[in-house]
Design an enzyme around this catalytic site. Structure first.
Site, short mmCIF file in Angstrom:
data_model
loop_
_atom_site.label_atom_id
_atom_site.label_comp_id
_atom_site.label_asym_id
_atom_site.label_seq_id
_atom_site.Cartn_x
_atom_site.Cartn_y
_atom_site.Cartn_z
CD1 TRP A 147 -2.64 1.66 0.48
CD2 TRP A 147 -2.06 1.82 2.65
NE1 TRP A 147 -3.37 2.68 1.04
CE2 TRP A 147 -3.04 2.79 2.37
CE3 TRP A 147 -1.56 1.72 3.95
CZ2 TRP A 147 -3.51 3.67 3.34
CZ3 TRP A 147 -2.03 2.58 4.90
CH2 TRP A 147 -3.00 3.54 4.61
CG ASP A 189 -1.83 -2.80 7.45
OD1 ASP A 189 -2.89 -2.78 8.11
OD2 ASP A 189 -1.52 -1.91 6.64
CE LYS A 248 -9.97 0.39 4.22
NZ LYS A 248 -9.60 1.20 3.10
#
Ligand code: LMR
Length: 396
Positions: free
Chosen positions: A130, A211, A246
C-alpha cells in the site's frame, strides 16, 4: 517560512476521490479508493452501527477524556476478535492493545515505538505494498526495504522468491505482512505460507508486523485471522495494526488499534506504556465516538452476530463480483486473461494495464482507478459492469 515548501501532486489514491467528484460524466465509475460500495454505488452506514449509535447517545453520560489507550471495551473487544478470545498470548498476558485513530494511526504509533526501541530499524515491505505504508513507516525513521511478493505475469504469489528473501532477513529487522486481502494485489498467503513465515521468523529472529485492515472481507473472520493468530502463537514479539474502517464501515470516524505481543507480561507493560507515551506526544488520545460504537457491538453477542451478517453480505458481494467480472471478460475476450480475479481476495486486484491505458480509461470513459491499474472491485455493479468491461477491452 512557508515559501520553502513545494506544491505536491495529489495523493495517488485519495486524489482520485476529488477527481471523480468533479467529473460530470453521468457514466463515471469509481474504482479508486478502497471503500465498500453497495449495488447503488453507495457506502452505507451498517445497521448495527446505527443501532449502536442510538444506544450510545442514550447512555453516554460524559465527554471527559478517555486516555491515550482509548476505549477499554473497544481494546478488549478488538483484541479478542483478532486473536480469538482464548488465544494463548492473551492467557499468558503477553498481549496489549491500544486504540488508535484508524489503521494509519496504529501504523504510525508502531513506527514511532519501533524507532524508539531501535533507531532506524529496517522494515521489509512486500513488493508491491500500500503506497501509504512508505510515509507512515519511513517518515518515523524506519528504513524501508522490499521483499518480492506479487508476480504480475502469473497474477499470483512469488512464493519462491519471497521465502528466499525472508531467509536472508537478519535478526532485529521487521517484516510487514498483509494479514488478509492484500492491498493492492489481492493475493493472500495460504495457511501453509503463514506457517512457513512463522517458522522462518523464529529461526531468523526477525519481528513480524501485520497490517490487518480488511479482517472478514476475504474468506471469513477466522480464516482471515489465520496468519496473525499463527504468528502470535509462534513468535516472541509481534505487532498488529488493525482498522475498523472497512469491516465496520466507520471510515471517517478513524477507528483502529495497535496490538503488541511481547516476550513476557512485564515487557508488555513497559511496551504498552511506551506506546501510550508515543500517542500522548502525537495526538494525546484517540477520538472516542467510532471506537465506542465498535466496542459496544463487540461486547454484545446479539449485536456481534448482526454485524457478522452485514460483514458477510459485503464479503459475498465482493466475491460474487469477482466471479462475474472474470466471466464477463472471458466472454468478451474469449480468453482466460482475467481468470485470476476470483482467486484473489478483498477489495483489490490489479487489472494488469499500463499507466497509459489507465489514463485512457479516465480521460475517455471516466473510469477511475489507481495508476498501477489497481481496482476496487466493490466499485463495480450490475449497472456499470458491462460498461467497465467494454472500456477495459477497448483500451487493451
Ligand atoms: C485504499 O488503499 O484505497 C484505502 O486504504 C484508502 C486509503 O487511505 O488509501
Amino acid at each position: 517560512m512557508f515559501e520553502t515548501l513545494k506544491a505536491l501532486n495529489p495523493d495517488p489514491i485519495l486524489g482520485l476521490l476529488a477527481a471523480y467528484r468533479q467529473d460530470t460524466n453521468a457514466r463515471k465509475v469509481d474504482l479508486g479508493v478502497g471503500v465498500y460500495k453497495d449495488e447503488a454505488g453507495h457506502t452505507p452506514i451498517l445497521e448495527c452501527v446505527k443501532q449502536a449509535d442510538l444506544a450510545h447517545r442514550a447512555e453516554e453520560t460524559t465527554k471527559t477524556y478517555v486516555g491515550p489507550a482509548g476505549d477499554a471495551d473497544f481494546d478488549a473487544g478488538i483484541e479478542a476478535l483478532i486473536f480469538g478470545a482464548d488465544h494463548s498470548a492473551r492467557r499468558d498476558q503477553r498481549l496489549r492493545t491500544l486504540q488508535a485513530p484508524g489503521g494509519c494511526g496504529a501504523l504510525r504509533i508502531a513506527a514511532e515505538l519501533l524507532n524508539r526501541a531501535k533507531a532506524g530499524a529496517a522494515i521489509w515491505v512486500s513488493d508491491p505494498t500500500w503506497a501509504n505504508h512508505v510515509p507512515l513507516l519511513g517518515d518515523a525513521g524506519l528504513e524501508i526495504k522490499i521483499y518480492p511478493y506479487y508476480d504480475g505475469a502469473s497474477q499470483s504469489l512469488k512464493a519462491d522468491a519471497m521465502f528466499a528473501a525472508l531467509e536472508q532477513i537478519p535478526a532485529g529487522d521487521l517484516v510487514l505482512l498483509h494479514g488478509c486481502c492484500h492491498n493492492p494485489c489481492g493475493v493472500d498467503l495460504a495457511p501453509a505460507d503463514w506457517d512457513r513465515v512463522a517458522e522462518i521468523a523464529i529461526r531468523r529472529g526477525f519481528t513480524p508486523f501485520v497490517d490487518l485492515a480488511y479482517l472478514g472481507l476475504g474468506v471469513g473472520l477466522d480464516e482471515d485471522a489465520y496468519g496473525v493468530r499463527k504468528l502470535a502463537s509462534a513468535v516472541p514479539e509481534l505487532l498488529v495494526a488493525s482498522s475498523c474502517s472497512k469491516n465496520f464501515g466507520v471510515y471517517r470516524e478513524r477507528v483502529g488499534a495497535l496490538s503488541l505481543l511481547c516476550a513476557t507480561p512485564s515487557q508488555a507493560d513497559v511496551v504498552f506504556g511506551q506506546a501510550q507515551n508515543v500517542a500522548r506526544g502525537v495526538y494525546s488520545m484517540p477520538p472516542n465516538y467510532g471506537a465506542a460504537l465498535v466496542g459496544r457491538i463487540l461486547r454484545d453477542p446479539v449485536a456481534t452476530k448482526a454485524w457478522e451478517a452485514e460483514l458477510g453480505t459485503m464479503r459475498d458481494r465482493i466475491n460474487g463480483l469477482r466471479t462475474q467480472l472474470s466471466d464477463k471478460f472471458r466472454q468478451r475476450l474469449n480468453s482466460n486473461r482475467f481468470d485470476f480475479i476470483p482467486a484473489q481476495r478483498g477489495m483489490f486486484s490489479f487489472l494488469g494495464l499500463s499507466k497509459e491505458q489507465v489514463q485512457r480509461l479516465k480521460a475517455e470513459y471516466s473510469i477511475y482507478m489507481v495508476d498501477s491499474s489497481r481496482i476496487n472491485v466493490a466499485g463495480v455493479s450490475q449497472s456499470n459492469m458491462d460498461y467497465v468491461v467494454d472500456a477495459v477491452c477497448a483500451v487493451l
